[in-house]
Design a protein around this motif. Sequence first.
Motif, PDB file in Angstrom:
ATOM      1  N   ALA A  19       0.820  -1.212   0.000  1.00  0.00           N
ATOM      2  CA  ALA A  19       0.000   0.000   0.000  1.00  0.00           C
ATOM      3  C   ALA A  19       0.857   1.266   0.000  1.00  0.00           C
ATOM      4  O   ALA A  19       0.332   2.365  -0.236  1.00  0.00           O
ATOM      5  N   VAL A  20       2.165   1.137   0.229  1.00  0.00           N
ATOM      6  CA  VAL A  20       3.064   2.295   0.149  1.00  0.00           C
ATOM      7  C   VAL A  20       3.046   2.893  -1.258  1.00  0.00           C
ATOM      8  O   VAL A  20       3.387   4.065  -1.448  1.00  0.00           O
ATOM      9  N   CYS A  21       2.634   2.102  -2.231  1.00  0.00           N
ATOM     10  CA  CYS A  21       2.503   2.620  -3.603  1.00  0.00           C
ATOM     11  C   CYS A  21       1.562   3.822  -3.646  1.00  0.00           C
ATOM     12  O   CYS A  21       1.712   4.695  -4.522  1.00  0.00           O
ATOM     13  N   ILE A  22       0.610   3.890  -2.718  1.00  0.00           N
ATOM     14  CA  ILE A  22      -0.375   4.976  -2.743  1.00  0.00           C
ATOM     15  C   ILE A  22       0.261   6.327  -2.399  1.00  0.00           C
ATOM     16  O   ILE A  22       0.117   7.282  -3.168  1.00  0.00           O
ATOM     17  N   PRO A  23       0.970   6.482  -1.251  1.00  0.00           N
ATOM     18  CA  PRO A  23       1.627   7.777  -1.016  1.00  0.00           C
ATOM     19  C   PRO A  23       2.692   8.109  -2.065  1.00  0.00           C
ATOM     20  O   PRO A  23       2.899   9.282  -2.379  1.00  0.00           O
ATOM     21  N   VAL A  24       3.351   7.084  -2.593  1.00  0.00           N
ATOM     22  CA  VAL A  24       4.313   7.327  -3.684  1.00  0.00           C
ATOM     23  C   VAL A  24       3.580   7.895  -4.893  1.00  0.00           C
ATOM     24  O   VAL A  24       4.048   8.850  -5.534  1.00  0.00           O
ATOM     25  N   LEU A  25       2.414   7.332  -5.201  1.00  0.00           N
ATOM     26  CA  LEU A  25       1.596   7.826  -6.304  1.00  0.00           C
ATOM     27  C   LEU A  25       1.184   9.280  -6.075  1.00  0.00           C
ATOM     28  O   LEU A  25       1.284  10.119  -6.987  1.00  0.00           O
ATOM     29  N   ILE A  26       0.749   9.592  -4.860  1.00  0.00           N
ATOM     30  CA  ILE A  26       0.296  10.947  -4.549  1.00  0.00           C
ATOM     31  C   ILE A  26       1.417  11.965  -4.716  1.00  0.00           C
ATOM     32  O   ILE A  26       1.214  13.046  -5.290  1.00  0.00           O
ATOM     33  N   PHE A  27       2.618  11.625  -4.247  1.00  0.00           N
ATOM     34  CA  PHE A  27       3.719  12.595  -4.257  1.00  0.00           C
ATOM     35  C   PHE A  27       4.461  12.657  -5.588  1.00  0.00           C
ATOM     36  O   PHE A  27       4.768  13.743  -6.092  1.00  0.00           O
ATOM     37  N   TYR A  28       4.753  11.493  -6.168  1.00  0.00           N
ATOM     38  CA  TYR A  28       5.644  11.481  -7.327  1.00  0.00           C
ATOM     39  C   TYR A  28       4.947  11.509  -8.688  1.00  0.00           C
ATOM     40  O   TYR A  28       5.565  11.920  -9.681  1.00  0.00           O
ATOM     41  N   SER A  29       3.705  11.076  -8.767  1.00  0.00           N
ATOM     42  CA  SER A  29       3.041  11.049 -10.073  1.00  0.00           C
ATOM     43  C   SER A  29       2.981  12.415 -10.750  1.00  0.00           C
ATOM     44  O   SER A  29       3.269  12.526 -11.954  1.00  0.00           O
ATOM     45  N   LEU A  33       5.079  11.652 -14.002  1.00  0.00           N
ATOM     46  CA  LEU A  33       4.186  11.202 -15.073  1.00  0.00           C
ATOM     47  C   LEU A  33       3.463  12.342 -15.776  1.00  0.00           C
ATOM     48  O   LEU A  33       2.617  12.116 -16.642  1.00  0.00           O
ATOM     49  N   ASP A  34       3.782  13.565 -15.379  1.00  0.00           N
ATOM     50  CA  ASP A  34       3.185  14.751 -16.002  1.00  0.00           C
ATOM     51  C   ASP A  34       1.660  14.719 -15.920  1.00  0.00           C
ATOM     52  O   ASP A  34       0.959  14.994 -16.901  1.00  0.00           O
ATOM     53  N   ILE A  35       1.139  14.346 -14.753  1.00  0.00           N
ATOM     54  CA  ILE A  35      -0.296  14.423 -14.520  1.00  0.00           C
ATOM     55  C   ILE A  35      -0.538  15.313 -13.310  1.00  0.00           C
ATOM     56  O   ILE A  35       0.350  15.504 -12.479  1.00  0.00           O
ATOM     57  N   SER A  36      -1.717  15.881 -13.225  1.00  0.00           N
ATOM     58  CA  SER A  36      -2.012  16.834 -12.160  1.00  0.00           C
ATOM     59  C   SER A  36      -2.361  16.111 -10.854  1.00  0.00           C
ATOM     60  O   SER A  36      -2.713  14.929 -10.846  1.00  0.00           O
ATOM     61  N   LYS A  37      -2.276  16.857  -9.759  1.00  0.00           N
ATOM     62  CA  LYS A  37      -2.676  16.301  -8.465  1.00  0.00           C
ATOM     63  C   LYS A  37      -4.156  15.945  -8.467  1.00  0.00           C
ATOM     64  O   LYS A  37      -4.569  14.988  -7.817  1.00  0.00           O
ATOM     65  N   TRP A  38      -4.940  16.729  -9.189  1.00  0.00           N
ATOM     66  CA  TRP A  38      -6.372  16.453  -9.286  1.00  0.00           C
ATOM     67  C   TRP A  38      -6.611  15.105  -9.962  1.00  0.00           C
ATOM     68  O   TRP A  38      -7.476  14.334  -9.533  1.00  0.00           O
ATOM     69  N   GLU A  39      -5.843  14.803 -10.989  1.00  0.00           N
ATOM     70  CA  GLU A  39      -5.994  13.523 -11.689  1.00  0.00           C
ATOM     71  C   GLU A  39      -5.589  12.355 -10.775  1.00  0.00           C
ATOM     72  O   GLU A  39      -6.218  11.290 -10.816  1.00  0.00           O
ATOM     73  N   VAL A  40      -4.566  12.563  -9.968  1.00  0.00           N
ATOM     74  CA  VAL A  40      -4.161  11.527  -9.008  1.00  0.00           C
ATOM     75  C   VAL A  40      -5.293  11.270  -8.018  1.00  0.00           C
ATOM     76  O   VAL A  40      -5.613  10.112  -7.690  1.00  0.00           O
ATOM     77  N   THR A  41      -5.907  12.352  -7.555  1.00  0.00           N
ATOM     78  CA  THR A  41      -7.028  12.223  -6.620  1.00  0.00           C
ATOM     79  C   THR A  41      -8.184  11.457  -7.250  1.00  0.00           C
ATOM     80  O   THR A  41      -8.820  10.613  -6.586  1.00  0.00           O
ATOM     81  N   ILE A  42      -8.456  11.706  -8.521  1.00  0.00           N
ATOM     82  CA  ILE A  42      -9.534  10.997  -9.226  1.00  0.00           C
ATOM     83  C   ILE A  42      -9.217   9.500  -9.315  1.00  0.00           C
ATOM     84  O   ILE A  42     -10.101   8.650  -9.137  1.00  0.00           O
TER      85      ILE A  42
END
Length: 199
Positions: A19-29, A33-42
Amino acid sequence: MIGDLSKEEVNRKILHVLAVCIPVLIFYSPRSLDISKWEVTIVIFSLLLISLLIEWIRFNNSAFSKIFFVLFGSMMRFEEKKQLTGATYILAGAYICSLISMSSEVASVSVFLCLTLFILGDAVAAIVGKAIGRIKVGDKTVEGGVACFLFCCLLFGIIFPNLPDFINCWAGDISIFQILIISSSIALLEIFPVKWGAW
């Protein structure tokens, strides 16, 4: 099995570590990956909805429930048979954290730090507590709490400062005071948790 440490509990904590992949996704994506924080939240919200849908089907369809327990029963606690699983609560917490992370870079890096420490600290506390824990505090052990505290101090003080972009987003240098306060707070939450379902 070592002490009260069962194969099921080890499997469960391995899942939590993933599940550590989730905070990594929130911070590094947004950075990699050139995507917005809003897209990560979605994305996280979508995963939460899928998890809730699976839970609803599990509660209302006995055939699906049997298949679910064949696949994941070894990682579930007894009470989760009639409650939401820990994975759903993790996703719910991650969704709230992803919303918080959108407010600023400091918020984003803080979410990354605290959510990662909480997930890994919980796993370490459970494994140590069940393996060698003797001093009980409710369902928890002092040994597990101490292990969680020391592990969080190690990660925060040594590992996190060397991660890409972490120090740049953190508000100044990391102090011993910050390490002790955040690590002890997570350890205390581990020993005296706010109980949400089985998480």
